[in-house]
Design an enzyme around this catalytic site. Sequence first.
Site, PDB file in Angstrom:
ATOM      1  N   ASP A 109      39.263  40.917  42.278  1.00  0.00           N
ATOM      2  CA  ASP A 109      38.405  40.589  43.397  1.00  0.00           C
ATOM      3  C   ASP A 109      39.197  39.567  44.234  1.00  0.00           C
ATOM      4  OD1 ASP A 109      35.975  39.868  44.872  1.00  0.00           O
ATOM      5  OD2 ASP A 109      35.953  38.065  43.620  1.00  0.00           O
TER       6      ASP A 109
ATOM      7  N   ASP B 277      34.644  37.138  39.959  1.00  0.00           N
ATOM      8  CA  ASP B 277      33.887  35.901  39.766  1.00  0.00           C
ATOM      9  C   ASP B 277      32.450  35.964  40.261  1.00  0.00           C
ATOM     10  OD1 ASP B 277      34.509  35.981  42.566  1.00  0.00           O
ATOM     11  OD2 ASP B 277      33.889  33.895  42.643  1.00  0.00           O
TER      12      ASP B 277
ATOM     13  N   ASP C 183      30.320  41.334  41.677  1.00  0.00           N
ATOM     14  CA  ASP C 183      31.318  41.961  40.810  1.00  0.00           C
ATOM     15  C   ASP C 183      30.745  42.429  39.473  1.00  0.00           C
ATOM     16  OD1 ASP C 183      33.208  41.216  42.736  1.00  0.00           O
ATOM     17  OD2 ASP C 183      33.434  39.251  41.805  1.00  0.00           O
TER      18      ASP C 183
HETATM   19  P1  ADP Z   1      34.204  39.514  48.880  1.00  0.00           P
HETATM   20  O1  ADP Z   1      33.581  38.834  47.687  1.00  0.00           O
HETATM   21  O2  ADP Z   1      35.280  40.473  48.472  1.00  0.00           O
HETATM   22  O3  ADP Z   1      34.669  38.544  49.922  1.00  0.00           O
HETATM   23  P2  ADP Z   1      31.569  40.375  49.965  1.00  0.00           P
HETATM   24  O4  ADP Z   1      31.045  41.748  49.763  1.00  0.00           O
HETATM   25  O5  ADP Z   1      30.876  39.267  49.271  1.00  0.00           O
HETATM   26  O6  ADP Z   1      33.108  40.455  49.621  1.00  0.00           O
HETATM   27  O7  ADP Z   1      31.539  40.016  51.545  1.00  0.00           O
HETATM   28  C1  ADP Z   1      32.174  40.876  52.464  1.00  0.00           C
HETATM   29  C2  ADP Z   1      32.181  40.279  53.860  1.00  0.00           C
HETATM   30  O8  ADP Z   1      30.857  40.179  54.392  1.00  0.00           O
HETATM   31  C3  ADP Z   1      32.742  38.879  53.957  1.00  0.00           C
HETATM   32  O9  ADP Z   1      34.124  38.876  54.021  1.00  0.00           O
HETATM   33  C4  ADP Z   1      32.097  38.387  55.254  1.00  0.00           C
HETATM   34  O10 ADP Z   1      32.825  38.870  56.367  1.00  0.00           O
HETATM   35  C5  ADP Z   1      30.734  39.056  55.245  1.00  0.00           C
HETATM   36  N1  ADP Z   1      29.705  38.141  54.726  1.00  0.00           N
HETATM   37  C6  ADP Z   1      29.134  38.174  53.500  1.00  0.00           C
HETATM   38  N2  ADP Z   1      28.215  37.195  53.359  1.00  0.00           N
HETATM   39  C7  ADP Z   1      28.203  36.508  54.524  1.00  0.00           C
HETATM   40  C8  ADP Z   1      27.465  35.378  55.026  1.00  0.00           C
HETATM   41  N3  ADP Z   1      26.566  34.728  54.294  1.00  0.00           N
HETATM   42  N4  ADP Z   1      27.739  34.972  56.287  1.00  0.00           N
HETATM   43  C9  ADP Z   1      28.632  35.604  57.035  1.00  0.00           C
HETATM   44  N5  ADP Z   1      29.366  36.653  56.630  1.00  0.00           N
HETATM   45  C10 ADP Z   1      29.159  37.114  55.399  1.00  0.00           C
HETATM   46 MG    MG Z   2      33.868  37.528  45.429  1.00  0.00          MG
END
Ligand code: ADP
Ligand code: MG
Length: 316
Positions: free
Chosen positions: A9, A207, A211
């Site tokens: 991740d 983490d 995931d």
């Molecule tokens: P990762 O853990 O691989 O970064 P996520 O699925 O958690 O992936 O998030 C993917 C994307 O969604 C982030 O890179 C961000 O651009 C957007 N994102 C997620 N949560 C938020 C949030 N609370 N505010 C703004 N953008 C968010």
């Molecule tokens: Mg993550």
Amino acid sequence: REVKTIVFDKTGTLTLGRPQVTDVVVLEGDERELLRLAGSAEQGSEHPVGKAVVESAKLRGVALSAPDEFETVRGKGVAARVGGRKVLVGNARLLQERGVEIAVAEADLVRLEGEAKTTMLVAVDGQLIGLLAVADPIKPESAEAIGALHGLGIRTVMLTGDNQRVAEAIARRAGIDHVVAGVLPDGKVAEIQRLQAEYGAVAMVGDGINDAPALTQANVGVAIGTGTDIAIESADITLVRGDLWGVVSAIKLSHATFRKIRQNLFWAFFYNLIMIPLAVLGLLHPALAEIAMASSSITVVTNANLLRRADIRGRR
Ligand code: ADP
Ligand code: MG
């Protein structure tokens, strides 16, 4: 021992998971107003990038208000109502989905994401008002530990919900072989299944809340101990300090364990192969047979205990 592919991740695994706002691009209004609206909207967010926005607003002394409505859009961002205004903070996918025109931000997006910064767009009442970029430094050991895994003949993959440009910029710095970006939380499981079909046993290191299903799907799930409880709960191995060298040690320990198993099978068969025919022929005194039986146990247990001396250190 059979794992030849390890999936990582990005946020909190390869990177420190403590992103900080580095750039604020104002398209409409002023910077404080942009931070006030985005910060207020993100107050209920659990995501590291959301927390970074709240922190940066507070750091600049911007007073935040509690949103009237709040919705997390998994893997995309947040939607909230702040003082009667509809605020969206998230990636391009989120804003496009909600019908916000984002073409004017394209040049800034390309520039910031090329610098490995996760960039969030901020819209108010359907109108784009600015961008917030966060940088999440990669862990100091990431590149070296990934290099050590390559030395053990292991293929490395990065799986992230972040977009392709940011993902590639981080992967380049960490030395990761393959990048799978823009994956929604549910898509992570499907991606692990695809890799299993293609390459056999797969380990996944992660983490976050997003995931957990992927950690369960992988043949070996490795949780970062500094991450969320649900990840630790779903995993087979927990790296208590969150140090990626632990992945290298786990692989080395699996190899060392199998070497011991093979050696011990040899010793068990060795004693039996010699002693059983002698006993059948009546050439073995029962007392000697008992001694041989005990010796064989001692040999095997002692050899197994020597596993403690095996060098499974990652870092040299
Ligand atoms: P990762 O853990 O691989 O970064 P996520 O699925 O958690 O992936 O998030 C993917 C994307 O969604 C982030 O890179 C961000 O651009 C957007 N994102 C997620 N949560 C938020 C949030 N609370 N505010 C703004 N953008 C968010
Ligand atoms: Mg993550």
